[in-house]
Design a protein around this motif. Structure first.
Motif, PDB file in Angstrom:
ATOM      1  N   GLU A  19       9.629   6.574   1.656  1.00  0.00           N
ATOM      2  CA  GLU A  19       8.471   5.969   1.235  1.00  0.00           C
ATOM      3  C   GLU A  19       8.087   6.485  -0.148  1.00  0.00           C
ATOM      4  O   GLU A  19       7.268   5.475  -0.866  1.00  0.00           O
ATOM      5  CB  GLU A  19       7.366   6.609   2.397  1.00  0.00           C
ATOM      6  CG  GLU A  19       7.466   5.832   3.464  1.00  0.00           C
ATOM      7  CD  GLU A  19       8.485   6.659   4.499  1.00  0.00           C
ATOM      8  OE1 GLU A  19       8.917   7.684   3.887  1.00  0.00           O
ATOM      9  OE2 GLU A  19       9.087   6.350   5.493  1.00  0.00           O
ATOM     10  N   HIS A  24       5.928   0.650  -1.482  1.00  0.00           N
ATOM     11  CA  HIS A  24       5.801  -0.900  -0.859  1.00  0.00           C
ATOM     12  C   HIS A  24       4.085  -0.857  -0.692  1.00  0.00           C
ATOM     13  O   HIS A  24       3.408  -0.169  -0.359  1.00  0.00           O
ATOM     14  CB  HIS A  24       6.324  -0.942   0.362  1.00  0.00           C
ATOM     15  CG  HIS A  24       6.156  -2.205   1.089  1.00  0.00           C
ATOM     16  ND1 HIS A  24       5.391  -2.593   2.291  1.00  0.00           N
ATOM     17  CD2 HIS A  24       6.611  -3.399   0.893  1.00  0.00           C
ATOM     18  CE1 HIS A  24       5.408  -3.720   2.541  1.00  0.00           C
ATOM     19  NE2 HIS A  24       6.136  -4.253   1.844  1.00  0.00           N
ATOM     20  N   ALA A  25       3.801  -2.139  -1.101  1.00  0.00           N
ATOM     21  CA  ALA A  25       2.447  -2.690  -0.818  1.00  0.00           C
ATOM     22  C   ALA A  25       2.346  -4.254  -0.769  1.00  0.00           C
ATOM     23  O   ALA A  25       3.212  -4.663  -1.260  1.00  0.00           O
ATOM     24  CB  ALA A  25       1.693  -2.161  -2.070  1.00  0.00           C
ATOM     25  N   THR A  26       1.363  -4.658   0.071  1.00  0.00           N
ATOM     26  CA  THR A  26       1.407  -6.052   0.431  1.00  0.00           C
ATOM     27  C   THR A  26      -0.066  -6.415  -0.229  1.00  0.00           C
ATOM     28  O   THR A  26      -0.775  -5.972   0.187  1.00  0.00           O
ATOM     29  CB  THR A  26       1.551  -6.581   1.838  1.00  0.00           C
ATOM     30  OG1 THR A  26       2.849  -5.929   2.433  1.00  0.00           O
ATOM     31  CG2 THR A  26       1.103  -7.875   1.952  1.00  0.00           C
ATOM     32  N   ASP A  27       0.012  -7.287  -1.213  1.00  0.00           N
ATOM     33  CA  ASP A  27      -1.249  -7.672  -1.677  1.00  0.00           C
ATOM     34  C   ASP A  27      -1.336  -9.246  -1.715  1.00  0.00           C
ATOM     35  O   ASP A  27      -0.706 -10.029  -2.410  1.00  0.00           O
ATOM     36  CB  ASP A  27      -1.413  -7.278  -3.059  1.00  0.00           C
ATOM     37  CG  ASP A  27      -2.716  -7.695  -3.748  1.00  0.00           C
ATOM     38  OD1 ASP A  27      -3.681  -7.702  -3.103  1.00  0.00           O
ATOM     39  OD2 ASP A  27      -2.453  -7.533  -5.100  1.00  0.00           O
ATOM     40  N   SER A  31       4.758  -9.210  -0.824  1.00  0.00           N
ATOM     41  CA  SER A  31       5.146  -7.835  -0.846  1.00  0.00           C
ATOM     42  C   SER A  31       5.798  -7.157  -1.882  1.00  0.00           C
ATOM     43  O   SER A  31       6.791  -8.201  -2.377  1.00  0.00           O
ATOM     44  CB  SER A  31       6.295  -7.996   0.491  1.00  0.00           C
ATOM     45  OG  SER A  31       6.966  -6.746   0.717  1.00  0.00           O
ATOM     46  N   TRP A  32       5.374  -6.170  -2.401  1.00  0.00           N
ATOM     47  CA  TRP A  32       5.802  -5.527  -3.473  1.00  0.00           C
ATOM     48  C   TRP A  32       6.752  -4.398  -3.171  1.00  0.00           C
ATOM     49  O   TRP A  32       6.322  -3.382  -2.588  1.00  0.00           O
ATOM     50  CB  TRP A  32       4.695  -4.968  -4.470  1.00  0.00           C
ATOM     51  CG  TRP A  32       4.081  -6.606  -4.917  1.00  0.00           C
ATOM     52  CD1 TRP A  32       2.865  -6.803  -4.846  1.00  0.00           C
ATOM     53  CD2 TRP A  32       3.794  -6.657  -6.436  1.00  0.00           C
ATOM     54  NE1 TRP A  32       2.442  -7.693  -5.538  1.00  0.00           N
ATOM     55  CE2 TRP A  32       3.202  -7.644  -6.713  1.00  0.00           C
ATOM     56  CE3 TRP A  32       4.742  -6.249  -7.521  1.00  0.00           C
ATOM     57  CZ2 TRP A  32       3.101  -8.399  -7.788  1.00  0.00           C
ATOM     58  CZ3 TRP A  32       5.004  -6.893  -8.648  1.00  0.00           C
ATOM     59  CH2 TRP A  32       3.638  -8.048  -8.667  1.00  0.00           C
TER      60      TRP A  32
END
Length: 279
Positions: A19, A24-27, A31-32
């Motif tokens: 991790e 990782h992030a979703t905005d 999805s980044w």
């Protein structure tokens, strides 16, 4: 070597958790996925590879994700493969190397090509070896002016892996592909754009904002239509005309069952901007 189903050895990367090494992030439907080993120029380890593959599969299955951006921290996008986090193998026997490539580098590149959402590479620095192929497998490639691409394999006496000999001839033709692979020279971002390996080169400080703007446009588009279009384009490179035409007709048949296709037609008739929902 990839572990067997009964293998219980801890194969986490020694330099950090999956991790922390893959952010990782979703905005807003995007999805980044960010490679995060800047001290190693983001050379990708076994654990990182598996996490990227899993995140791309999750993006395909998640209706809330409508585009993906693949990027990295620091000065490098990805300096190639770092095998130090790989499961420990015993004595090598014939077939081991081929199996490792199939289940490793090729799975990673296939995960990008097969992702049902459009994938943008935001290349912030050096992309070498499998790192270059990771970028070239993406649907759209943005590159910072300081970025460069290197087919580094020949420098080590190796054969390209990660689908390089498949991707490059289809993107720039066999002669240019051979030049890059035979000589192993560093290719600046502007030259990569001129050859057709990069969609657009931007100043370093504008890379993130440009990637965000492109991804948001994709995330607001007709997601299933884009997915089917991606499949058609990728398959066309290996298809004859009859097969490609049949696939196109079937894609049209499938797409016309989506709400977004109906919305697109309705918005045209009603002379208004469409509001796509990705379904």
């Amino acid at each position: 070597m990839p572990s067997s189903p009964e293998d219980t050895t801890d194969h986490r990367d020694p330099s950090g958790s999956p991790e922390s090494l893959i952010l990782h992030a979703t905005d807003n439907g995007v999805s980044w996925i960010t490679l995060n080993r800047p001290e190693a120029m983001n050379a990708v380890t076994w654990g990182q590879r598996e996490r990227v593959i899993a995140l791309l599969a999750e993006a395909s299955a998640d209706p809330g994700v409508r585009a993906v951006v693949l990027t990295a921290t620091g000065r490098g996008f990805c300096a190639g493969a770092d095998l130090r986090g790989a499961p420990v193998a015993g004595d090598r026997v014939p077939g081991d190397v081929a199996r490792t490539i199939r289940l490793g580098a090729q799975r990673l590149i296939a995960a990008v090509l097969d992702c049902e959402k459009p994938v943008i590479a935001a290349v912030n620095g050096t992309a070498a070896g499998i790192g270059a192929h990771l970028a070239f497998a993406c649907d759209l490639v943005l590159a910072a002016e300081s970025a460069n691409f290197i087919e580094v394999f020949v420098r080590r006496g190796l054969v390209p892996d990660g689908g390089g000999a498949y991707l490059l001839p289809r993107l720039i033709g066999p002669q240019r592909a051979k030049e890059l692979m035979f000589l192993g020279d560093s290719l600046p971002a502007r030259d990569a754009e001129r050859l057709g390996l990069v969609n657009r080169t931007v100043p370093d400080e504008e890379l993130a904002a440009t990637a965000r703007a492109w991804a948001q446009r994709l995330a607001e588009g007709p997601t299933r239509s884009i997915a089917l279009t991606k499949q058609l384009v990728n398959a066309s490179l290996d298809s004859d005309r009859a097969t490609a035409f049949a696939a196109e007709a079937m894609a049209q048949e499938i797409n016309m069952t989506t709400q977004d296709a109906n919305e697109g037609v309705a918005s045209f008739v009603e002379r208004r901007a469409p509001k796509y929902r990705g379904i």
